[in-house]
Design a protein around this motif. Structure first.
Motif, PDB file in Angstrom:
ATOM      1  N   ILE A  67      -9.702   9.740 -11.337  1.00  0.00           N
ATOM      2  CA  ILE A  67      -9.077  11.055 -11.462  1.00  0.00           C
ATOM      3  C   ILE A  67      -9.997  11.949 -12.258  1.00  0.00           C
ATOM      4  N   GLU A  68     -10.117  13.177 -11.799  1.00  0.00           N
ATOM      5  CA  GLU A  68     -11.032  14.089 -12.502  1.00  0.00           C
ATOM      6  C   GLU A  68     -10.594  14.304 -13.935  1.00  0.00           C
ATOM      7  N   GLY A  69     -11.556  14.564 -14.801  1.00  0.00           N
ATOM      8  CA  GLY A  69     -11.277  14.742 -16.232  1.00  0.00           C
ATOM      9  C   GLY A  69     -10.271  15.834 -16.491  1.00  0.00           C
ATOM     10  N   THR A  70     -10.371  16.900 -15.729  1.00  0.00           N
ATOM     11  CA  THR A  70      -9.469  18.024 -15.983  1.00  0.00           C
ATOM     12  C   THR A  70      -8.038  17.686 -15.628  1.00  0.00           C
ATOM     13  N   LEU A  71      -7.845  16.687 -14.778  1.00  0.00           N
ATOM     14  CA  LEU A  71      -6.494  16.333 -14.388  1.00  0.00           C
ATOM     15  C   LEU A  71      -5.904  15.222 -15.249  1.00  0.00           C
ATOM     16  N   ALA A  72      -6.731  14.705 -16.118  1.00  0.00           N
ATOM     17  CA  ALA A  72      -6.244  13.617 -16.965  1.00  0.00           C
ATOM     18  C   ALA A  72      -5.095  14.131 -17.798  1.00  0.00           C
ATOM     19  N   GLY A  73      -4.052  13.330 -17.857  1.00  0.00           N
ATOM     20  CA  GLY A  73      -2.895  13.763 -18.612  1.00  0.00           C
ATOM     21  C   GLY A  73      -1.866  14.439 -17.733  1.00  0.00           C
ATOM     22  N   ILE A  74      -2.287  14.906 -16.563  1.00  0.00           N
ATOM     23  CA  ILE A  74      -1.304  15.464 -15.632  1.00  0.00           C
ATOM     24  C   ILE A  74      -0.790  14.303 -14.780  1.00  0.00           C
ATOM     25  N   LYS A  75       0.461  14.375 -14.425  1.00  0.00           N
ATOM     26  CA  LYS A  75       1.061  13.276 -13.672  1.00  0.00           C
ATOM     27  C   LYS A  75       0.392  13.101 -12.311  1.00  0.00           C
TER      28      LYS A  75
ATOM     29  N   LEU B 197       0.865  -1.177   0.000  1.00  0.00           N
ATOM     30  CA  LEU B 197       0.000   0.000   0.000  1.00  0.00           C
ATOM     31  C   LEU B 197       0.892   1.214   0.000  1.00  0.00           C
ATOM     32  N   LYS B 198       1.333   1.584  -1.161  1.00  0.00           N
ATOM     33  CA  LYS B 198       2.279   2.687  -1.233  1.00  0.00           C
ATOM     34  C   LYS B 198       1.580   4.034  -1.234  1.00  0.00           C
ATOM     35  N   ARG B 199       0.394   4.071  -1.802  1.00  0.00           N
ATOM     36  CA  ARG B 199      -0.250   5.374  -1.906  1.00  0.00           C
ATOM     37  C   ARG B 199      -0.593   5.889  -0.513  1.00  0.00           C
ATOM     38  N   LYS B 200      -0.711   7.165  -0.415  1.00  0.00           N
ATOM     39  CA  LYS B 200      -0.750   7.782   0.892  1.00  0.00           C
ATOM     40  C   LYS B 200      -2.063   7.636   1.620  1.00  0.00           C
TER      41      LYS B 200
ATOM     42  N   LEU C 203      -2.671  18.155  -4.487  1.00  0.00           N
ATOM     43  CA  LEU C 203      -3.980  18.763  -4.298  1.00  0.00           C
ATOM     44  C   LEU C 203      -4.727  18.074  -3.169  1.00  0.00           C
ATOM     45  N   GLN C 204      -4.637  16.758  -3.171  1.00  0.00           N
ATOM     46  CA  GLN C 204      -5.320  16.015  -2.114  1.00  0.00           C
ATOM     47  C   GLN C 204      -4.724  16.348  -0.754  1.00  0.00           C
ATOM     48  N   ARG C 205      -3.419  16.440  -0.729  1.00  0.00           N
ATOM     49  CA  ARG C 205      -2.771  16.771   0.525  1.00  0.00           C
ATOM     50  C   ARG C 205      -3.175  18.162   0.979  1.00  0.00           C
ATOM     51  N   GLN C 206      -3.269  19.060   0.030  1.00  0.00           N
ATOM     52  CA  GLN C 206      -3.687  20.422   0.349  1.00  0.00           C
ATOM     53  C   GLN C 206      -5.102  20.440   0.901  1.00  0.00           C
ATOM     54  N   SER C 207      -5.967  19.674   0.289  1.00  0.00           N
ATOM     55  CA  SER C 207      -7.357  19.680   0.768  1.00  0.00           C
ATOM     56  C   SER C 207      -7.451  19.018   2.134  1.00  0.00           C
ATOM     57  N   LEU C 208      -6.591  18.037   2.365  1.00  0.00           N
ATOM     58  CA  LEU C 208      -6.550  17.427   3.696  1.00  0.00           C
ATOM     59  C   LEU C 208      -6.088  18.450   4.720  1.00  0.00           C
ATOM     60  N   LEU C 209      -5.124  19.249   4.319  1.00  0.00           N
ATOM     61  CA  LEU C 209      -4.630  20.294   5.210  1.00  0.00           C
ATOM     62  C   LEU C 209      -5.737  21.295   5.517  1.00  0.00           C
ATOM     63  N   ASP C 210      -6.430  21.732   4.476  1.00  0.00           N
ATOM     64  CA  ASP C 210      -7.522  22.680   4.670  1.00  0.00           C
ATOM     65  C   ASP C 210      -8.585  22.101   5.582  1.00  0.00           C
ATOM     66  N   MET C 211      -8.949  20.863   5.303  1.00  0.00           N
ATOM     67  CA  MET C 211      -9.964  20.194   6.113  1.00  0.00           C
ATOM     68  C   MET C 211      -9.548  20.152   7.579  1.00  0.00           C
ATOM     69  N   SER C 212      -8.295  19.836   7.803  1.00  0.00           N
ATOM     70  CA  SER C 212      -7.793  19.712   9.180  1.00  0.00           C
ATOM     71  C   SER C 212      -7.835  21.049   9.893  1.00  0.00           C
ATOM     72  N   LEU C 213      -7.432  22.092   9.197  1.00  0.00           N
ATOM     73  CA  LEU C 213      -7.440  23.414   9.821  1.00  0.00           C
ATOM     74  C   LEU C 213      -8.862  23.832  10.160  1.00  0.00           C
TER      75      LEU C 213
ATOM     76  N   ILE D 229       1.593  13.075  -9.340  1.00  0.00           N
ATOM     77  CA  ILE D 229       2.127  13.868  -8.233  1.00  0.00           C
ATOM     78  C   ILE D 229       1.299  15.123  -7.972  1.00  0.00           C
ATOM     79  N   PRO D 230       0.932  15.897  -8.964  1.00  0.00           N
ATOM     80  CA  PRO D 230       0.103  17.075  -8.682  1.00  0.00           C
ATOM     81  C   PRO D 230      -1.197  16.674  -7.999  1.00  0.00           C
ATOM     82  N   SER D 231      -1.804  15.580  -8.410  1.00  0.00           N
ATOM     83  CA  SER D 231      -3.036  15.140  -7.783  1.00  0.00           C
ATOM     84  C   SER D 231      -2.808  14.883  -6.306  1.00  0.00           C
ATOM     85  N   TYR D 232      -1.697  14.268  -5.989  1.00  0.00           N
ATOM     86  CA  TYR D 232      -1.384  14.000  -4.595  1.00  0.00           C
ATOM     87  C   TYR D 232      -1.254  15.311  -3.832  1.00  0.00           C
TER      88      TYR D 232
END
Lengths: 455, 252
Positions: free
Chosen positions: B20-28, B9-12, B35-45, B30-33
């Motif tokens: 993956i959202e359509g707009t992110l398709a084609g992006i690697k 279970l390597k994924r975080k 964004l998710q980490r950022q939203s987790l941070l926002d949620m936590s705050l 790492i950026p998705s991670y």
């Protein structure tokens, strides 16, 4: 060596597997649950004849097991209400402008020493010692007052008589005998009666205090993990318990997944532990939620005192108190939730504090899960079972059917998928009769009682 | 002996990463991670702030959330994504994320009154009002909310990442201090209008509240929609209520 229980043990009709059947359910059936009725703690007494529950409304309800009678042989040990009383009331802390909840966090029985029963009940701030006594006789023939209590006219008292005791309907009275207050700044999460039957400990998020049952105006602080600077706080105490036989030994668990065993003979302030239990983390499974799910929600010594059990979010671990570097057994309660941790963090379910308990012989352990499921793990086999506390399977002596959560794509009949689990139906509190196979399972506002099937 | 951990279970952590959202398709990935980490941070705050305003918060929960925030912050500092997140143009996705976390950060009072508020603006103000009487707190506590806003609005403007890091640390410290010394002003707020607004929110969302179960976390916006009627925390039900609003807003 560490033993891991495999899921889906079929048992193959092995004769030693316990089959559970429904005994009773207590509580209202309505869909609308009043918050005050939510059960917050369940505890059998030392003989198992009494079962106490505490709820969010500050009430304690005690059930007593009926004696088997020849006339009703099938009502083998039903539990009926013995006493109900309001233990704690909501309070307001004027200094901090905060409400103090009346929710009963824990109940612990004292061993019985005379005809009366004693228990300790606690909310976030105050512990109370309650005496529950029976009255089935009444004195009659007083000299100075009438039967209805009015004072007799002096001139009517013409002779001296000795009052006699007459039987009356059984009355159970609960009276508060001691109030242990003002010793905790933070919220009390545990109380534990010592094997000396004279002292007990109470633990809050940062401190543990030692009390004598007779003394209410003083308690001794034995553990204090509050940092000098609160900004440096990264770890809190989550549970504490005395060793069942050694009155100088206790353990406390933390939000970082560690357990510390302390010996009160070594120092007055037990900040230095005697033993430190922690399982090394597997770096390959590390995530942002690793610490949260490692936080221990309950710690319980086995009856033998040789082992202790800890419950974290996804598993139950059994530790040999002589081995600190890892548990001897680990059981997965609901591993299928590991991939859902983000959602469970968002809806706060990841902070749910599940309890766990041993059976009388320490051969089986039990803990709760979601969807009103609860799990039992037989240590020797190893074998595990998932059962559900529901109204549907609440027919008298109906055998509980094992449940299964579908973790793969193909759902078999009678299986339930992870996504259709109801996370509002959580079983946090369970208790096992100290000697027999009778279990009490608290499902929100209902208390389910199950017993072993007898042929 | 390590069978208790799911192998490989390597994924975080996040659910439904395959969606993956359509707009992110084609992006690697790492950026998705990030964004998710950022939203987790926002949620936590948000969790930390919301709980701070209610009845005495559960210390264990606050400590665990704060530790999570610290962890994210450390990681973001280590891998330098603090600057990376500022320069990424993820278009639709980031805008949607702005909407979702904005709503999460609105106080329920504003929700009920149906005010249109700029991102974090009102929340910021409320928080400052609460802390107005505290001599030293105003600047650093307000910055706790400003910090995420800075990160996101820096799609349009660059911010000094070091400042933000300092703000985070300060905000965590302030949260713990104020956990001990609860500001009397926030209690007045509790007893004045906030109560009524909670009832309004309840009435408004009654239809959505029934029979909800945990849904897939298959996009950043649609967080879990499980309700928790047994909860004694307004914080929890607020977040769930707001999830529904977000779901509906995003899907429409």
């Amino acid at each position: 060596m560490a033993v891991v229980a495999r899921a889906g043990g079929d048992g193959g009709g092995s004769s030693s597997e316990v089959q559970w059947c429904f005994l009773q359910v207590k509580g209202a059936i309505d869909e609308d649950v009043a918050e005050a009725d939510i059960i917050s703690t369940v505890e059998f007494n030392y003989t198992g004849d009494l079962l106490a529950t505490g709820d969010k409304g500050g009430r304690v309800v005690i059930f007593q097991r009926e004696q088997e009678t020849k006339s009703r042989p099938l009502s083998r040990g039903e539990y009926n209400v013995y006493s109900t009383f309001q233990s704690h009331e909501p309070e307001f802390d004027y200094l901090k402008s905060l409400e103090i909840e009346e929710k009963i966090n824990k109940i612990r029985w004292l061993p019985q020493q005379n005809a009366a029963h004693f228990l300790l009940s606690t909310n976030d701030k105050t512990i109370k010692l309650w005496k529950i006594s029976e009255r089935d006789k009444r004195a009659e023939g007083y000299n100075l007052k009438d039967e209805d209590g009015r004072l007799r006219e002096p001139f009517r008292v013409t002779e001296l008589r000795v009052p006699t005791l007459k039987p009356m309907d059984l009355m159970v009275e609960a009276s508060p005998r001691r109030t242990f207050a003002n010793a905790h700044t933070y919220h009390i999460n545990s109380i534990s009666v010592n094997s000396d039957y004279a002292t007990y400990l109470s633990a809050d998020d940062l401190r543990i205090n030692l009390w004598h049952l007779e003394v209410t105006n003083r308690s001794f602080n034995i553990v204090d993990i509050k940092p000098a600077n609160m900004e440096e706080l990264t770890e809190v105490i989550t549970a504490a318990e005395f060793h069942p036989h050694h009155c100088n030994v206790f353990v406390y668990s933390s939000s970082k997944g560690t357990i510390r065993l302390c010996d009160m003979r070594s120092a007055a302030l037990c900040d230095q532990h005697s033993k430190f239990f922690e399982e090394p983390e597997d770096p390959s499974s590390r995530s942002f939620f690793s610490e949260i799910i490692s936080s221990i929600s309950d710690v319980k010594f086995s009856h033998s005192g040789r082992y202790m059990m800890t419950r974290d979010y996804l598993s139950v671990k059994v530790w040999d108190i002589n081995m600190e570097n890892r548990p001897v057994e680990t059981y997965q309660v609901h591993e299928y939730l590991r991939s859902k941790l983000c959602s469970l963090y968002e809806n706060d379910c990841i902070f749910d504090k599940f309890e766990c308990c041993w059976n009388g012989s320490d051969s089986t352990i039990m803990t709760g899960s979601y969807n009103n499921f609860f799990r039992t793990f037989e240590r020797n086999m190893p074998r595990d079972t998932t059962l559900e506390a529901s109204r549907e399977s609440s027919k008298p002596r109906a055998i509980l059917k094992p449940r299964k959560v579908c973790t793969t794509g193909k759902r078999k009949k009678d299986e339930i998928t992870v996504d259709s689990l109801d996370f509002n139906k959580k079983i946090l509190h369970t208790a096992w009769h100290p000697m027999e196979n009778i279990i009490a399972v608290a499902a929100t506002n209902n208390l389910y009682l199950f017993q072993e099937k007898v042929n | 002996m390590d069978t208790m951990f799911v192998r490989g279970l390597k994924r975080k952590c996040f659910d439904g990463e395959e969606d993956i959202e359509g707009t992110l398709a084609g992006i690697k990935a790492i950026p998705s991670y990030n964004l998710q980490r950022q939203s987790l941070l926002d949620m936590s705050l948000v969790k930390l702030q919301l709980c701070h305003m209610l009845v005495e918060p559960n210390l264990c929960r606050s400590v665990l959330i704060a530790n999570t925030v610290r962890q994210i912050q450390e990681e973001m500092t280590q891998d330098g994504t603090w600057q990376m997140i500022n320069t990424q143009s993820t278009g639709q996705a980031s805008l949607d994320r702005l909407v979702s976390t904005d709503i999460l950060c609105r106080s329920s009072r504003d929700q009920a009154e149906g005010k249109h508020v700029p991102a974090y603006g009102t929340f910021n103000k409320d928080f400052e009002n609460d802390q107005a009487q505290d001599s030293s707190d105003t600047m650093s506590t307000a910055s706790a909310v400003q910090a995420p806003r800075n990160l996101q609005s820096s799609v349009w403007e660059m911010e000094n990442p070091q400042e933000n890091k300092g703000n985070f640390q300060k905000s965590l410290d302030q949260i713990f201090e104020t956990l001990e010394n609860k500001s009397p002003n926030s209690v007045e707020d509790l007893f004045s209008e906030v109560d009524n607004s909670y009832y309004d929110l309840d009435t408004m969302l009654t239809g959505m509240m029934s029979n909800t179960k945990m849904g897939h976390c298959d996009s950043l916006e649609t967080f879990s929609s499980s309700t928790n009627t047994a909860s004694n925390s307004n914080c929890k039900s607020d977040l769930n209520d707001l999830d529904h609003i977000v779901e509906i807003l995003v899907e429409s």
